[in-house]
Design a protein around this motif. Structure first.
Motif, PDB file in Angstrom:
ATOM      1  N   PHE A   1       0.865  -1.156   0.041  1.00 31.35           N
ATOM      2  CA  PHE A   1       0.055   0.051  -0.027  1.00 31.35           C
ATOM      3  C   PHE A   1       0.815   1.115  -0.164  1.00 31.35           C
ATOM      4  N   ALA A   2       0.462   2.246  -0.725  1.00 29.66           N
ATOM      5  CA  ALA A   2       0.887   3.638  -0.534  1.00 29.66           C
ATOM      6  C   ALA A   2       0.431   4.174   0.811  1.00 29.66           C
ATOM      7  N   ILE A   3       1.154   5.005   1.450  1.00 34.03           N
ATOM      8  CA  ILE A   3       0.687   5.463   2.616  1.00 34.03           C
ATOM      9  C   ILE A   3       0.793   7.147   2.600  1.00 34.03           C
ATOM     10  N   GLY A   4      -0.119   7.628   3.360  1.00 34.47           N
ATOM     11  CA  GLY A   4      -0.376   9.206   3.324  1.00 34.47           C
ATOM     12  C   GLY A   4      -0.537   9.813   4.599  1.00 34.47           C
TER      13      GLY A   4
ATOM     14  N   GLU B   1      -6.641  18.428   3.938  1.00 33.02           N
ATOM     15  CA  GLU B   1      -5.403  18.747   3.061  1.00 33.02           C
ATOM     16  C   GLU B   1      -4.564  17.314   2.982  1.00 33.02           C
ATOM     17  N   GLY B   2      -3.916  16.985   1.907  1.00 38.42           N
ATOM     18  CA  GLY B   2      -2.829  15.901   1.881  1.00 38.42           C
ATOM     19  C   GLY B   2      -1.514  16.648   2.073  1.00 38.42           C
TER      20      GLY B   2
ATOM     21  N   MET C   1      -3.627   3.612   0.838  1.00 42.29           N
ATOM     22  CA  MET C   1      -4.454   3.363  -0.388  1.00 42.29           C
ATOM     23  C   MET C   1      -3.603   1.852  -0.973  1.00 42.29           C
ATOM     24  N   SER C   2      -4.667   1.145  -1.487  1.00 45.55           N
ATOM     25  CA  SER C   2      -4.240  -0.021  -2.198  1.00 45.55           C
ATOM     26  C   SER C   2      -3.598   0.277  -3.509  1.00 45.55           C
ATOM     27  N   GLY C   3      -2.586  -0.222  -3.938  1.00 49.50           N
ATOM     28  CA  GLY C   3      -2.007   0.216  -5.218  1.00 49.50           C
ATOM     29  C   GLY C   3      -0.574   1.091  -4.663  1.00 49.50           C
TER      30      GLY C   3
ATOM     31  N   TYR D   1      -9.244   8.507  -2.625  1.00 52.93           N
ATOM     32  CA  TYR D   1      -8.387   7.527  -3.136  1.00 52.93           C
ATOM     33  C   TYR D   1      -7.901   6.447  -2.078  1.00 52.93           C
ATOM     34  N   TYR D   2      -8.001   6.825  -0.844  1.00 54.21           N
ATOM     35  CA  TYR D   2      -7.648   6.073   0.175  1.00 54.21           C
ATOM     36  C   TYR D   2      -8.771   5.020   0.712  1.00 54.21           C
TER      37      TYR D   2
END
Length: 129
Positions: free
Chosen positions: A32-35, A46-47, A99-101, A115-116
């Motif tokens: 997973f990408a993590i934010g 806000e991202g 986020m998957s991906g 997207y998460y």
């Protein structure tokens, strides 16, 4: 069960530092990408930053570039955000999200919370001026 547990927030003076930690469980963390996202009182979410799953590609929103550093330890299923030179405008609840991906997808050069797939409960960062 999927869990994202954010911690490390607190009260700090302007110019100070904090390190946020997000402990993940219940999913394949290294796929997973993590934010990190944040939401200040009366403002939209806000991202802040994102790190991709494997190659370590990283995104920062302009306002934190040069001050914040995101990192991940896939062996510990943990995400970090080192925040230096904090400003009053950094005051917000900070959330980690997965986020998957494998990559950090952007829209109009910004992270998009929709997207998460998984979200933590948030940790409050208060920067006093």
């Amino acid at each position: 069960d999927v869990q994202l547990q954010a911690s490390g927030g607190g009260l700090v003076q302007a110019g100070g530092s904090l390190k946020l930690t997000c402990a993940a469980s219940g999913f394949s963390f290294d796929d997973f990408a993590i934010g990190w996202f944040r939401q200040a009182p009366g403002k939209e979410r806000e991202g802040v930053s994102c790190i991709s799953a494997r190659n370590g590609s990283i995104y920062y929103t302009d306002s934190v570039k040069g001050r914040f550093t995101i990192s991940r330890d896939n062996a510990k299923n943990t995400l970090y955000l080192q925040m230096n030179s904090l400003k009053s405008e950094d005051t917000a609840v900070y959330y980690c999200a997965a986020m998957s991906g494998a990559v950090c997808y952007l829209r109009n050069s910004m992270l998009v919370g929709a997207y998460y797939d998984y979200w933590g409960q948030g940790t409050l960062v208060t920067v006093s001026s």
